[in-house]
Design a protein around this motif. Structure first.
Motif, PDB file in Angstrom:
ATOM      1  N   ARG A 100       5.231  13.039  14.742  1.00 29.21           N
ATOM      2  CA  ARG A 100       3.977  12.492  14.957  1.00 29.21           C
ATOM      3  C   ARG A 100       3.069  13.014  15.969  1.00 29.21           C
ATOM      4  O   ARG A 100       2.051  13.166  16.082  1.00 29.21           O
ATOM      5  CB  ARG A 100       3.833  10.943  15.194  1.00 29.21           C
ATOM      6  N   SER A 149       0.780  12.101   7.858  1.00 28.25           N
ATOM      7  CA  SER A 149       2.136  11.298   7.999  1.00 28.25           C
ATOM      8  C   SER A 149       3.006  12.471   8.068  1.00 28.25           C
ATOM      9  O   SER A 149       2.972  13.608   8.069  1.00 28.25           O
ATOM     10  CB  SER A 149       2.087  10.864   6.192  1.00 28.25           C
ATOM     11  N   GLY A 196       7.444   8.729   7.293  1.00 25.13           N
ATOM     12  CA  GLY A 196       6.584   7.877   6.734  1.00 25.13           C
ATOM     13  C   GLY A 196       5.982   7.716   5.445  1.00 25.13           C
ATOM     14  O   GLY A 196       5.665   6.618   4.910  1.00 25.13           O
ATOM     15  N   GLN A 201       8.595   5.536   3.548  1.00 23.15           N
ATOM     16  CA  GLN A 201       8.552   4.288   3.849  1.00 23.15           C
ATOM     17  C   GLN A 201       7.248   3.721   2.986  1.00 23.15           C
ATOM     18  O   GLN A 201       7.614   2.512   2.621  1.00 23.15           O
ATOM     19  CB  GLN A 201       8.405   4.123   5.114  1.00 23.15           C
ATOM     20  N   ARG A 202       6.481   4.495   2.711  1.00 19.40           N
ATOM     21  CA  ARG A 202       5.041   3.755   2.089  1.00 19.40           C
ATOM     22  C   ARG A 202       5.482   3.716   0.770  1.00 19.40           C
ATOM     23  O   ARG A 202       5.186   2.812  -0.108  1.00 19.40           O
ATOM     24  CB  ARG A 202       3.998   4.592   2.291  1.00 19.40           C
TER      25      ARG A 202
END
Length: 759
Positions: A61, A85, A89, A92-93
């Motif tokens: 990040r 992202s 990430g 996970q989404r």
């Protein structure tokens, strides 16, 4: 919109390419690749591409900060929001979105209930609960490391399996195959495999998803599913992937298929990088993605380093390559360093050991020469404190005499120890130079601000049954009360802190003997009394003082810490008021507790499945005392003022990916620049795609990988430096031992051929 950028013709040509194009952009650090990536993003939006259809992927990040900053510009056209992202990430989404379709197929025990996503800290919490009984029974008895490192290395093994793409059940087998020691040493890999299997089975049974399980579910269940894959491909037809060399093989596998369906794509590859190999980064598989792009473009002109610095980098690279036995040489070809006028010190031998020793020379010998100062500055000292004094004084000269912004100076070491950080911060403070530090992988318990907050929390919650030592209370008072030195803090703690029937208490200042009050001073005593009264009022309001039941929930623990920081410790007269490092630690701690509460607390406000579970604060405090490691919090880069000298580990600075004017390399003679962190339960090179399954890891392999890592590290630092590198050299290191590390030897080989002159 593009007027805010100063662009080269090559950058502008890449940015303004037709919308429907796919480009693989490569080049060394500092040639303007990320600037071109940001420019391309803004150009797409300016050309009418919906912002919501653009996906910017980064491996970490912190590397996304330039894109966030560009998107905050008021001139950016509205029309949706760009998604920035990491692959983790994104996974996970997708798991969260498609959970009902995949939960049962992926083997979760409660598919009708929602998933719970774990952070690094909460994953270690559950790992500790599962592994601690095995440790008590004698597991890992031959491994001499802290328990928290055992937990983190088992989690790291699971992560390696997920990002490389092999079954987690093969972890122990791979590690044992590469083991070249005694047969008995293989036992720890069987134990590590058993712990990893136990953790994974527990997560599946309770719908807990750590990073490795999130990625496994995404790659093996969601990405092959047409509905999920089509959702991603249609949602994000425009890709920008920066620092692709720092990402993992599984991420590259996903990108390879994604590129076949993109309307536009820009992949940015940093040559001779791959600093995150210990986290699974694979530059080789990243480089292979160029075959999936229609065009490959190379940037070669540096916007950062001067020709003199590039020459130093080339010679250092050659020195390391020669020592490493066959490493590739740098792509730079800057030519020889410029000639210099010989000064009065020209008789000094042209090598590090020939430099004048600390305390004898009024000006350090310097090599090179550019407008505004030489590119390489060094001075040899016998003792480590002398070197630190020199570093602080040289920084003060740059800031106060030459007008260099403190934010353009960074002090780098392989590891930023407490002693090194304190010594430098204290010296810089005395010289009126603002400084800050950043250590993202540091254990929370090692931060003085954390110990202060948690000690005060234990006193405010006597029902937990946690009684800090008088030593901890003294240090907490020293941190909490501005101006409270250790002597007064110890005297005060010895008198006011008492433990009665397992309940910690603090006595009022006005009950002290008048002579003691005068020794403490009434100013400091008044500040202490306001802090004590706040704790007492909190206990009265929540019932904490009256109740000593272990299971009685109080104010959510993160709320308590936020109030303690905001209402007392951040106020004038208290230790966190102007201490940005302490404020960052407090923010990290509060966020960590909040995420822990979301994951680990049941509806009754307690932690644990057994009858009479513990209060969250008690469980969290015990977890921190176990040595839980702080996760990477992007707030660490955002909260602190930029116009301060940064003290950071070298790899942390590299992953910030921002150049500075001046770098100070301290402890150059230390072996920490070269050696890998001791990790007996895992191995980043063995658990990779390139490593042959039946090969044994030898001392030769270890030497070669260490040399290559040092090669990449030092060149990466130089390419992120605009004006000059200062080398902090001392014969004796921080622990008092003579320093003869590989970086020092390589630098000495370079400096033998550089002329010295007095400045």
């Amino acid at each position: 919109m593009m007027s805010s950028f100063t662009l080269s013709d090559h950058q502008r040509a890449l940015i303004e390419r037709p919308i429907e194009s796919s480009v693989f952009l490569r080049g060394l650090a500092g040639v303007g690749k990320t600037t071109a990536g940001v420019g391309r993003l803004l150009h797409l939006i300016d050309a009418g591409v919906p912002a919501g259809s653009i996906l910017v992927l980064v491996p970490q990040r912190t590397l996304a900060l330039p894109y966030y900053e560009a998107l905050r510009q008021p001139s950016v056209r509205a029309g949706g929001q760009v998604t920035v992202s990491t692959v983790g990430g994104l996974a996970q989404r997708m798991v969260d979105l498609f959970w009902p379709m995949v939960a049962e197929e992926a083997g979760f025990g409660q598919p009708d209930l929602p998933p719970t996503f774990l952070t690094l800290e909460t994953a270690q919490y559950y790992m500790a609960r599962l592994v601690r009984p095995l440790l008590d029974q004698g597991a890992f008895e031959t491994v001499v490391i802290d328990r928290n490192r055992i937990y983190s290395q088992i989690i790291d093994n699971l992560n390696k399996a997920a990002v490389v793409g092999f079954p987690y059940t093969h972890i122990g087998e791979r590690l044992k195959a590469a083991w070249g020691g005694e047969q008995g040493g293989r036992r720890i890999y069987d134990e590590a495999q058993a712990c990893a299997t136990r953790f994974r089975e527990y997560c599946l049974a309770h719908n807990l998803l750590d990073f490795s399980l999130q990625l496994d579910v995404f790659v093996h269940h969601l990405w092959p599913m047409a509905m999920c894959r089509d959702y991603l491909l249609t949602s994000y037809p425009h890709l920008i992937v920066d620092n692709v060399e720092e990402d993992t093989p599984v991420a590259h596998d996903v990108l390879k298929r994604w590129l076949d369906h993109c309307q536009s794509a820009l992949l940015i590859y940093d040559e001779e990088a791959g600093y995150r190999r210990f986290l699974g980064a694979d530059p080789a598989s990243a480089r292979a993605l160029s075959e999936s792009c229609a065009e490959e473009v190379a940037f070669t002109e540096s916007f950062v380093t001067t020709p003199d610095l590039r020459a130093f980098g080339a010679r250092l690279a050659h020195s390391l390559s020669r020592a490493g036995g066959g490493l590739s040489s740098t792509d730079w070809n800057p030519g020889p360093l410029p000639p210099h006028q010989e000064g009065p010190d020209s008789a000094l031998p042209p090598r590090v050991r020939g430099g004048r020793r600390g305390g004898q020379s009024t000006s350090p010998p310097r090599a090179g020469g550019t407008e505004g100062g030489p590119p390489l500055v060094y001075k040899y000292h016998r003792y480590h404190p002398q070197m630190l004094e020199w570093v602080a004084e040289e920084i003060a000269k740059l800031v106060q005499d030459r007008g260099i912004s403190p934010g353009e100076i960074v002090v780098l070491a392989p590891f930023l120890t407490d002693a090194l950080r304190f010594s430098l911060m204290n010296r810089l403070e005395q010289l009126d130079v603002p400084a800050r530090s950043h250590r993202p992988s540091r254990a929370l318990r090692e931060e003085p601000a954390t110990r202060c907050l948690l000690t005060l929390a234990a006193i405010a919650h006597p029902g937990w049954g946690i009684c800090p030592s008088r030593f901890d209370v003294a240090h907490a008072l020293m941190q909490a009360v501005d101006g409270m030195d250790l002597v007064r803090a110890q005297l005060l703690a010895q008198i006011v802190y008492r433990v009665r029937e397992g309940v910690p208490t603090l006595a009022a200042f006005d009950r002290l003997d008048p002579a003691v009050q005068e020794r403490i001073t009434f100013v400091l005593g008044g500040r202490y009394e306001r802090l004590r009264a706040w704790i007492e009022d909190y206990g009265s309001a929540t019932g904490s003082q009256a109740s000593v039941s272990p299971g009685s929930p109080d104010l959510p623990f993160d709320h308590f810490l936020s109030r303690l920081f905001g209402e007392v410790l951040s106020q004038e007269g208290y230790g966190f008021h102007r201490n940005f490092d302490a404020a960052e630690v407090a923010a990290t701690l509060i966020e960590s507790v909040q995420k822990f509460r979301w994951v680990a607390v049941d509806p009754a406000g307690l932690v644990g499945e057994e009858e009479g579970g513990k209060a969250l604060g008690q469980e969290y405090l015990e977890m921190v005392q176990d040595g839980v490691i702080a996760a990477q919090y992007i707030l660490g880069w955002k909260l602190q003022p930029e116009d301060t000298v940064l003290l950071a580990p070298a790899y942390t600075f590299l992953m910030r990916n921002r150049p500075v004017d001046y770098q100070f390399w301290v402890n150059v003679g230390g072996r920490g620049w070269w050696e890998r962190l001791y990790q007996p339960l895992t191995h980043p090179y063995v658990l990779s795609r390139e490593w042959p399954r039946d090969a044994t890891w030898t001392d030769g392999d270890e030497f070669t990988t260490r040399q290559e890592a040092l090669y990449r590290l030092t060149l990466g630092l130089i390419r992120r430096c605009r004006r000059g590198v200062y080398l902090g050299l001392s014969q004796l290191g921080e622990q008092g031992y003579e320093q003869k590390g590989p970086l020092l030897l390589a630098v000495q080989r370079v400096l033998r051929h550089l002329p010295l002159h007095s400045v």
